[in-house]
Design a protein around this motif. Sequence first.
Motif, short mmCIF file in Angstrom:
data_model
loop_
_atom_site.label_atom_id
_atom_site.label_comp_id
_atom_site.label_asym_id
_atom_site.label_seq_id
_atom_site.Cartn_x
_atom_site.Cartn_y
_atom_site.Cartn_z
N ASN A 1 9.66 2.06 15.74
CA ASN A 1 9.02 1.29 14.67
C ASN A 1 9.99 0.98 13.54
N ALA A 2 10.94 1.89 13.30
CA ALA A 2 11.96 1.64 12.28
C ALA A 2 13.08 0.74 12.78
N GLU A 3 13.02 0.32 14.06
CA GLU A 3 14.00 -0.60 14.65
C GLU A 3 15.42 -0.02 14.60
N TYR A 4 15.49 1.28 15.02
CA TYR A 4 16.81 1.91 15.06
C TYR A 4 17.71 1.31 16.14
N ASP A 5 17.10 0.65 17.13
CA ASP A 5 17.89 0.08 18.21
C ASP A 5 18.37 -1.33 17.90
N GLU A 6 18.08 -1.85 16.72
CA GLU A 6 18.52 -3.19 16.35
C GLU A 6 19.88 -3.13 15.66
N LEU A 7 20.65 -4.20 15.86
CA LEU A 7 21.97 -4.27 15.22
C LEU A 7 21.86 -4.57 13.74
N TYR A 8 20.87 -5.35 13.35
CA TYR A 8 20.67 -5.65 11.93
C TYR A 8 19.18 -5.86 11.69
N LEU A 9 18.76 -5.69 10.45
CA LEU A 9 17.36 -5.80 10.07
C LEU A 9 17.21 -6.84 8.97
N THR A 10 16.09 -7.52 8.97
CA THR A 10 15.78 -8.50 7.93
C THR A 10 14.55 -8.00 7.18
N ALA A 11 14.74 -7.62 5.93
CA ALA A 11 13.64 -7.08 5.13
C ALA A 11 12.81 -8.21 4.54
N PRO A 12 11.50 -8.02 4.37
CA PRO A 12 10.67 -9.05 3.76
C PRO A 12 10.96 -9.17 2.27
N ASP A 13 10.44 -10.24 1.67
CA ASP A 13 10.64 -10.46 0.24
C ASP A 13 10.00 -9.32 -0.55
N VAL A 14 10.69 -8.87 -1.61
CA VAL A 14 10.22 -7.72 -2.37
C VAL A 14 8.89 -8.01 -3.05
N LEU A 15 8.74 -9.20 -3.64
CA LEU A 15 7.50 -9.54 -4.33
C LEU A 15 6.34 -9.65 -3.35
N ASP A 16 6.58 -10.27 -2.19
CA ASP A 16 5.52 -10.35 -1.18
C ASP A 16 5.10 -8.97 -0.71
N LYS A 17 6.09 -8.11 -0.54
CA LYS A 17 5.79 -6.75 -0.10
C LYS A 17 4.98 -6.00 -1.15
N ARG A 18 5.31 -6.20 -2.43
CA ARG A 18 4.58 -5.52 -3.49
C ARG A 18 3.15 -6.07 -3.61
N ILE A 19 2.99 -7.38 -3.48
CA ILE A 19 1.65 -7.97 -3.54
C ILE A 19 0.78 -7.44 -2.40
N LYS A 20 1.36 -7.33 -1.22
CA LYS A 20 0.62 -6.79 -0.09
C LYS A 20 0.20 -5.35 -0.33
N GLU A 21 1.10 -4.55 -0.91
CA GLU A 21 0.78 -3.17 -1.20
C GLU A 21 -0.30 -3.06 -2.27
N LEU A 22 -0.23 -3.93 -3.30
CA LEU A 22 -1.25 -3.92 -4.34
C LEU A 22 -2.62 -4.30 -3.78
N ASN A 23 -2.66 -5.30 -2.92
CA ASN A 23 -3.93 -5.69 -2.30
C ASN A 23 -4.52 -4.56 -1.48
N ARG A 24 -3.66 -3.85 -0.77
CA ARG A 24 -4.15 -2.73 0.03
C ARG A 24 -4.72 -1.62 -0.85
N ARG A 25 -4.01 -1.32 -1.96
CA ARG A 25 -4.49 -0.27 -2.87
C ARG A 25 -5.79 -0.68 -3.56
N ILE A 26 -5.89 -1.97 -3.94
CA ILE A 26 -7.12 -2.44 -4.57
C ILE A 26 -8.31 -2.29 -3.63
N GLU A 27 -8.11 -2.67 -2.37
CA GLU A 27 -9.19 -2.56 -1.39
C GLU A 27 -9.60 -1.12 -1.16
#
Length: 393
Positions: free
Chosen positions: A289-315
Motif C-alpha cells: 500500500n505504501a508502494e515500496y516496490d515503485e521507483l518513484y511516487l507522485t504525492a497528491p496536492d497538499v491542499l486537496d489532501k487537507r480538504i479531504k482530511e477535513l471533510n472526513r473529520r467533519i463527517e
Amino acid sequence: MNNDEITNLLTIVLIIMIVILFILAIIFVILKVKTSNSNKKKEQKIETSEMPKKNDTINYNKQSIFSFMEFDKIEDNMIVRKNGNKFLMVIECQGVNYDLMSGLEKNSVEQGFLQFLNTLRYPIQIYVQTRTVNLESALINYKDRVREIKDRLAKKQMEYARKEGLGYNKEEIDKSKLEVTRERNLYEYGIDIINSTERMSLNKNILRKHYYVIIDYVPEDINTNNYAKEEISNMAFSELYTKAQSVISALGVCGVNGKILDSNELAELLYIAYNRDESEIYDLEKAINAEYDELYLTAPDVLDKRIKELNRRIEEEARVRANEAIIEVMDDRENAKKVREKEAEMDELINQMAQFIIEENEQLVGADIAEEAKEKVRKTKTRRKKEVKNEEE
C-alpha cells in the motif's frame, strides 16, 4: 698424487660448490622477493584503476538482484527458479498438539505419519517459520465492524424515538426497544474486544510457528526445446498440484490439515524470510500500500489532501455528535418515564393503603361514611391516571 692430496683437493672442490650453491640460493630469494613486490604493485594499480571515482555511478542490474534472491518470480501459485528450470509449490500445514493427546491418539498420528512417509515417491522439504503475532490488521477489522454497529445503533435509537413519539402500540415500541438493547450490548461487547486486543498487541513476545511442506519440480525428463515456456509452466503446475493434493490427503490421516499457498501468500512468506526484522513493523500489505516496490511516487496536492482530511473529520465528528445527542434524549425520556411509572405506583400504593385504613375504621365511622370515603379515593385514583396520561401525550 697420494691419497691425502686427493682428499684435500676434493674437500676444496666440495667447499667451493657449497659456497656457489649458497650464493645462488641468496640470489633466488632476492629475485623472488622482487617479483612478489612488483606483482603486488601491479595488483594495487589495477584495483585503484577499477575503483569508481566519486563522480562515477555504480549500476545494479536486475540479474544481480535475482541471483541474490535465488528465485526469479512468483507465478500461478508457484515460485520459479533458475530461469524457469525449477518450480516450487508450498503447502501450509496446521500443527497438532501431540503432547495433549491420549496414547491411542498418539499411536494413530504416528501410524498416519509413517504411512505418509512410505507413500512418498518424490523429495519434499519441511520448512518452519517463526513469526511475531501482528494484531494490527485484526484491530482494523474490529474497529470497522464496531463502527458499523454504532451506526446501526444510532438508527435503531432514532426509529425507537420516532415510534414512541408517534404513539405506536406497546408491542411495536417494546420490539423496537429490544432491538436497541441488543445493538447496544453488541456495541459494548465490540468495544471490550478492541480494548483487550490492544492490550495483547503491546506484548511483542507473542510468537507463532508456521509449518510448510515444499515440493519442487524440475523439467529434466522432457525436452524443453520442444515446448514453449508457458507450456512448461502449465505442466509444472499440473504436476505440482497433483503432488500437493496427495501430500494434503496423506497428512489428513494424521489430523494435520493443509492448503496450497496462493501467489500473495507466497510473496508474504518470502518477504518475511528476507525481511525478518522489518516484517514485524511493516508487513507485506502495508509495504504494498505504501508502494515500496515503485521507483518513484507522485504525492497528491497538499491542499486537496487537507480538504479531504477535513471533510472526513467533519463527517466523523458530526456522526458522533448526532449519536450522543440521540442517546442523551433517549436517556432523558427513559428516566422521565421511570419517574412517572414510580409516581403512578406510589399513588396506587397510597390508594390501597387509604382504602385499608378506611376498612379498619369502618365500625367507628359507620358503613355509609366508609363506603363514601372509598369512592372518593377511587375517584382520586382515576383522576391521577388521567393526569399522567395527559403528561405522557
